[in-house]
Design a protein around this motif. Structure first.
Motif, PDB file in Angstrom:
ATOM      1  N   CYS A   1      -4.404  -2.090   4.825  1.00  0.00           N
ATOM      2  CA  CYS A   1      -3.949  -2.156   3.431  1.00  0.00           C
ATOM      3  C   CYS A   1      -3.189  -3.467   3.224  1.00  0.00           C
ATOM      4  O   CYS A   1      -2.214  -3.737   3.942  1.00  0.00           O
ATOM      5  CB  CYS A   1      -3.035  -0.969   3.148  1.00  0.00           C
ATOM      6  SG  CYS A   1      -2.243  -1.066   1.537  1.00  0.00           S
TER       7      CYS A   1
ATOM      8  N   CYS B   1      -4.798   3.864   0.313  1.00  0.00           N
ATOM      9  CA  CYS B   1      -3.812   3.824   1.392  1.00  0.00           C
ATOM     10  C   CYS B   1      -2.880   5.041   1.327  1.00  0.00           C
ATOM     11  O   CYS B   1      -2.299   5.326   0.283  1.00  0.00           O
ATOM     12  CB  CYS B   1      -3.004   2.534   1.272  1.00  0.00           C
ATOM     13  SG  CYS B   1      -1.659   2.460   2.476  1.00  0.00           S
TER      14      CYS B   1
ATOM     15  N   CYS C   1       0.747  -2.845   1.728  1.00  0.00           N
ATOM     16  CA  CYS C   1       1.920  -2.584   2.576  1.00  0.00           C
ATOM     17  C   CYS C   1       1.734  -3.103   3.998  1.00  0.00           C
ATOM     18  O   CYS C   1       2.656  -3.015   4.805  1.00  0.00           O
ATOM     19  CB  CYS C   1       2.233  -1.089   2.579  1.00  0.00           C
ATOM     20  SG  CYS C   1       0.951  -0.098   3.377  1.00  0.00           S
TER      21      CYS C   1
ATOM     22  N   HIS D   1      -0.076   5.300   2.813  1.00  0.00           N
ATOM     23  CA  HIS D   1       1.327   4.876   2.929  1.00  0.00           C
ATOM     24  C   HIS D   1       1.906   4.480   1.574  1.00  0.00           C
ATOM     25  O   HIS D   1       3.031   4.829   1.238  1.00  0.00           O
ATOM     26  CB  HIS D   1       1.460   3.709   3.912  1.00  0.00           C
ATOM     27  CG  HIS D   1       0.923   4.023   5.279  1.00  0.00           C
ATOM     28  ND1 HIS D   1       1.518   4.931   6.123  1.00  0.00           N
ATOM     29  CD2 HIS D   1      -0.197   3.573   5.938  1.00  0.00           C
ATOM     30  CE1 HIS D   1       0.807   5.012   7.251  1.00  0.00           C
ATOM     31  NE2 HIS D   1      -0.231   4.212   7.154  1.00  0.00           N
ATOM     32  N   CYS D   2       1.113   3.721   0.791  1.00  0.00           N
ATOM     33  CA  CYS D   2       1.653   3.204  -0.473  1.00  0.00           C
ATOM     34  C   CYS D   2       0.770   3.561  -1.671  1.00  0.00           C
ATOM     35  O   CYS D   2       1.040   3.128  -2.787  1.00  0.00           O
ATOM     36  CB  CYS D   2       1.834   1.691  -0.386  1.00  0.00           C
ATOM     37  SG  CYS D   2       0.279   0.789  -0.341  1.00  0.00           S
TER      38      CYS D   2
HETATM   39 ZN   LIG Z   1      -0.589   0.551   1.761  1.00  0.00          ZN
END
Ligand SMILES: [Zn+2]
Length: 113
Positions: A74, A90, A77, A92-93
């Motif tokens: 990604c 993604c 991030c 995570h973000c």
């Molecule tokens: Zn990300």
């Protein structure tokens, strides 16, 4: 089914390498197959058996497959995550500026004589 085309491509490459090295018979070929490549491993081994046994040099030669897990990176991030589980988004973000890091390979890894 494009696995047969891939098998012919593998056979051509393996024969070329074997001939260059003066090898008369190959006992196994190891392939790296990415998790999100379009190749279906069991079709590939079926096609391989059929095609390889027609070649003197490859009679009884085994096709071994290493599955390479797919990873996506990604840009949002900077983290990597497993592609099959999360796809293009993604985890995570929640960003979508992502690209496939690995997992798309169809490569001959090793030729065992
Ligand atoms: Zn990300």
């Amino acid at each position: 089914m494009h696995e047969l085309g891939i098998v012919f491509y593998i056979i051509r490459d393996v024969k070329k390498v074997a001939e260059e090295n003066g090898v008369e018979h190959v006992s196994a070929v190891v392939m790296d197959i990415g998790e999100v490549s379009t190749v279906v491993p069991h079709y590939l081994t079926d096609c391989w058996r059929w095609a390889a046994d027609k070649e003197e040099m490859l009679k009884g030669c085994e096709l071994r497959i290493n599955t390479i897990p797919a990873m996506t990176h990604c840009d949002g991030c900077g983290k990597d995550y497993p592609t099959v589980k999360y796809g293009k988004k993604c985890p995570h973000c929640s960003g979508d500026r992502t690209w496939l890091l690995k997992g798309n390979e169809v490569e001959i890894k090793e030729i065992i004589v």
